[in-house]
Design an enzyme around this catalytic site. Structure first.
Site, PDB file in Angstrom:
ATOM      1  CE  LYS A 175      43.766  39.492  43.400  1.00  0.00           C
ATOM      2  NZ  LYS A 175      44.924  38.635  43.706  1.00  0.00           N
ATOM      3  CE1 TYR A 203      41.568  38.532  40.780  1.00  0.00           C
ATOM      4  CE2 TYR A 203      41.249  40.859  40.265  1.00  0.00           C
ATOM      5  CZ  TYR A 203      42.074  39.748  40.332  1.00  0.00           C
ATOM      6  OH  TYR A 203      43.390  39.849  39.953  1.00  0.00           O
TER       7      TYR A 203
END
Ligand code: NAI
Length: 248
Positions: A160, A156
């Site tokens: 990002k 994740y």
């Protein structure tokens, strides 16, 4: 006259959560809103109706943002049905957390595809439209963990961080065409994603935040409205942390 009157916004993954809050705020400011989600079921239809109730044109499109061909098709439809695309918000995102040693290839691939490749898909499809219009604003929904990292979220956090670098690169390439690109890095925001965490973890998080509360979806929607509107006409290639001061 709203801040976004006359503009069309396309927001991914907006049937609920942060994306929905952005859609509603943009509509309040006068934008017509096209949004996508994996399916447009009763919930998606309700979101569409809530946006339309603000007096603007609204339509939800079922499409998997990670799919290049589906994205090209949906952007073509939005262009035909709305006439322009002035604002793109790459908001669709998922988590599949795990410590590195336990993380599977499938967890890694899914998060990179939905969070990062999706933004490439939409920017790639929308940029020709924005170039012909001589301008546009692209907003990537990143996260504070994309700036600072987070144990247990390597997939994740990497996705990002990628969204931030993607926004900066597009800002450099497309600036001469009047297209701005920025990223928002929300901290701990109260949505379905974070409501799944235990009360104890939520309290621990709040204690680390100078403003002593989690963010609301409205906090993120306000920042997105600033970046979408001409209020930020000289802001490009930036990442704005909306996190109550959690990371400085
Ligand atoms: P959410 O899970 O409530 O909403 C995400 C939406 O994206 C859902 O409607 C989901 O169906 C849709 N979606 C998932 N995969 C998709 C795909 N392949 N194609 C199209 N749509 C898809 O999540 P939330 O909290 O509203 O998050 C929105 C964005 O904000 C995400 O990118 C998330 O990573 C980011 N974010 C959220 C934070 C939080 O605390 N909630 C903090 C930092 C970033």
């Amino acid at each position: 006259m709203g801040l976004l009157t006359g503009k069309t916004a396309l927001i991914t993954g907006a049937a609920r959560g942060i994306g929905k809050a952005i859609a509603l705020k943009f509509a309040e400011e006068g934008a017509n809103v096209a949004f996508t989600d994996l399916v447009i079921d009763e919930n998606g239809k309700a979101t569409e109706a809530e946006i339309a109730a603000k007096g603007v044109k609204a339509k939800g499109y079922a499409s998997n943002a990670a799919d290049f061909a589906q994205t090209e098709e949906v952007v073509k439809q939005v262009k035909e049905e709305f006439g322009s695309i002035d604002i793109l918000v790459n908001n669709a995102g998922i988590t599949k957390d795990g410590l590195m040693l336990r993380m599977t290839e499938a967890q890694w691939d899914a998060v990179i595809a939905v969070n990062l490749k999706s933004a490439f898909n939409f920017i790639h499809a929308c940029v020709p439209v924005m170039m012909r219009q001589r301008g546009g604003s692209i907003i990537n929904m990143a996260s504070v963990v994309g700036v600072h990292g987070n144990a247990g979220q390597s997939n994740y956090a990497a996705s990002k961080a990628g969204l931030i670098a993607l926004a900066k690169s597009v800002a450099q390439e497309m600036g001469p065409k009047g297209i701005r690109a920025n990223a928002i890095a929300p901290g701990f925001i109260d949505t379905a994603m974070t409501q799944a965490l235990s009360d104890e973890i939520r309290k621990e998080w709040a204690a680390k935040i100078p403003l002593r509360r989690g963010g609301t979806v409205a906090d993120i929607a306000n920042c997105a409205t600033f970046l979408a509107s001409d209020m930020s006409s000289y802001v490009s290639g930036q990442v704005i942390q909306v996190d109550g001061g959690m990371n400085m």
